[in-house]
Design a protein around this motif. Structure first.
Motif, mmCIF file in Angstrom:
data_model
loop_
_atom_site.group_PDB
_atom_site.id
_atom_site.type_symbol
_atom_site.label_atom_id
_atom_site.label_comp_id
_atom_site.label_asym_id
_atom_site.label_seq_id
_atom_site.Cartn_x
_atom_site.Cartn_y
_atom_site.Cartn_z
ATOM 1 N N HIS A 73 -10.808 -2.473 0.631
ATOM 2 C CA HIS A 73 -9.734 -1.906 1.439
ATOM 3 C C HIS A 73 -10.036 -2.240 2.892
ATOM 4 O O HIS A 73 -10.799 -1.542 3.553
ATOM 5 C CB HIS A 73 -9.627 -0.391 1.223
ATOM 6 N N GLU A 74 -9.451 -3.351 3.354
ATOM 7 C CA GLU A 74 -9.666 -3.840 4.718
ATOM 8 C C GLU A 74 -8.311 -4.064 5.377
ATOM 9 O O GLU A 74 -7.821 -5.199 5.453
ATOM 10 C CB GLU A 74 -10.481 -5.135 4.695
ATOM 11 N N LEU A 82 -7.031 -6.245 0.066
ATOM 12 C CA LEU A 82 -6.969 -5.100 -0.828
ATOM 13 C C LEU A 82 -7.302 -5.600 -2.222
ATOM 14 O O LEU A 82 -6.786 -6.637 -2.648
ATOM 15 C CB LEU A 82 -5.564 -4.483 -0.819
ATOM 16 N N THR A 131 -9.857 1.749 -9.711
ATOM 17 C CA THR A 131 -10.728 1.977 -8.569
ATOM 18 C C THR A 131 -10.433 0.948 -7.483
ATOM 19 O O THR A 131 -10.288 -0.243 -7.779
ATOM 20 C CB THR A 131 -12.211 1.857 -8.987
ATOM 21 N N VAL A 132 -10.359 1.405 -6.241
ATOM 22 C CA VAL A 132 -10.184 0.506 -5.108
ATOM 23 C C VAL A 132 -11.520 -0.199 -4.871
ATOM 24 O O VAL A 132 -12.553 0.447 -4.683
ATOM 25 C CB VAL A 132 -9.733 1.273 -3.845
ATOM 26 N N GLY A 172 -12.131 4.554 -3.868
ATOM 27 C CA GLY A 172 -11.040 5.508 -4.075
ATOM 28 C C GLY A 172 -10.358 5.292 -5.412
ATOM 29 O O GLY A 172 -10.419 4.222 -6.016
ATOM 30 N N GLU A 191 -6.030 6.335 -3.138
ATOM 31 C CA GLU A 191 -6.926 6.836 -2.100
ATOM 32 C C GLU A 191 -7.382 5.602 -1.322
ATOM 33 O O GLU A 191 -8.141 4.784 -1.849
ATOM 34 C CB GLU A 191 -8.129 7.553 -2.724
ATOM 35 N N PRO A 192 -6.908 5.424 -0.092
ATOM 36 C CA PRO A 192 -7.116 4.168 0.637
ATOM 37 C C PRO A 192 -8.524 4.009 1.216
ATOM 38 O O PRO A 192 -8.745 4.077 2.416
ATOM 39 C CB PRO A 192 -6.057 4.233 1.741
ATOM 40 N N ARG A 193 -9.475 3.798 0.312
ATOM 41 C CA ARG A 193 -10.862 3.574 0.706
ATOM 42 C C ARG A 193 -11.580 2.912 -0.459
ATOM 43 O O ARG A 193 -11.184 3.069 -1.613
ATOM 44 C CB ARG A 193 -11.550 4.881 1.071
ATOM 45 N N VAL A 194 -12.630 2.172 -0.157
ATOM 46 C CA VAL A 194 -13.448 1.568 -1.210
ATOM 47 C C VAL A 194 -14.013 2.691 -2.072
ATOM 48 O O VAL A 194 -14.525 3.687 -1.560
ATOM 49 C CB VAL A 194 -14.576 0.706 -0.608
ATOM 50 N N THR A 235 0.775 -1.237 0.000
ATOM 51 C CA THR A 235 0.000 0.000 0.000
ATOM 52 C C THR A 235 0.807 1.289 0.000
ATOM 53 O O THR A 235 0.251 2.345 -0.306
ATOM 54 C CB THR A 235 -0.965 0.032 1.208
#
Length: 169
Positions: free
Chosen positions: A77-78, A83, A73-74, A55, A50-53, A33
């Motif tokens: 992200h857990e 990931l 696209t993410v 993102g 961008e560390p979020r679903v 990450t």
């Protein structure tokens, strides 16, 4: 050589790899990450996420991709266990779990846009996962191993092939 396997992932072709590293889950999460870590082993040496679903994840610096920057696209992200994100037409799914005394099992599933990319992508991920192992062990190789024999090994194992191989057209 510890080969990946060709699998069906929810009706789509994919290649799966499982590797065990003698480092904790948190160290592998960092390598997956953090941009400074990704630069040492991921195919695109510059990654911003961008560390979020939902993102945005941006990839640049890959000499094998025509665009200067590609955007994905993410999907998951857990931290520090799962990931997933899109990369071009593929999806990459990383799962980390503790293994043994302070170790970590990494599973990577590359869900393929094209079935005939299986052997090509599998060979590439073999090289990348080797570089990841060297990075977290602090023994980075000076030169990447020859990719060609890995590609031929996957073809010999029956993985679908035929997708264009960058640099050979």
């Amino acid at each position: 050589m510890d080969l990946g396997t060709f699998i069906d992932f929810d009706g789509r072709p994919a290649v799966r790899f499982t590797r065990v590293y003698e480092h904790p889950v948190e160290r592998l999460w960092q390598a997956l990450t953090e941009p400074g870590e990704l630069a040492h082993w991921f195919p695109s040496p510059e990654v911003r996420m961008e560390p979020r679903v939902g993102g945005k994840i941006e990839f640049s610096g890959d000499p094998n991709i025509e665009e200067d920057v590609s955007v994905g696209t993410v999907l998951v992200h857990e931290p520090p266990h799962r990931l997933a994100f899109t990369w071009g037409g593929d999806e990459l799914h990383f799962t980390l779990r503790a293994a043994g005394e302070g170790g970590c099992e990494l599973t990577l599933v590359d869900v393929l846009e094209r079935r005939d990319a299986a052997a090509r992508n599998a060979a590439g991920w073999d090289v990348c996962l080797g570089a990841l192992g060297a990075r977290i062990a602090g023994t980075e190789a000076r030169a990447a191993p020859d990719w060609g024999p890995r590609y031929e090994a996957y073809i010999a194992e029956g993985l679908p092939s035929g997708a264009p191989v960058p640099g050979t057209e």
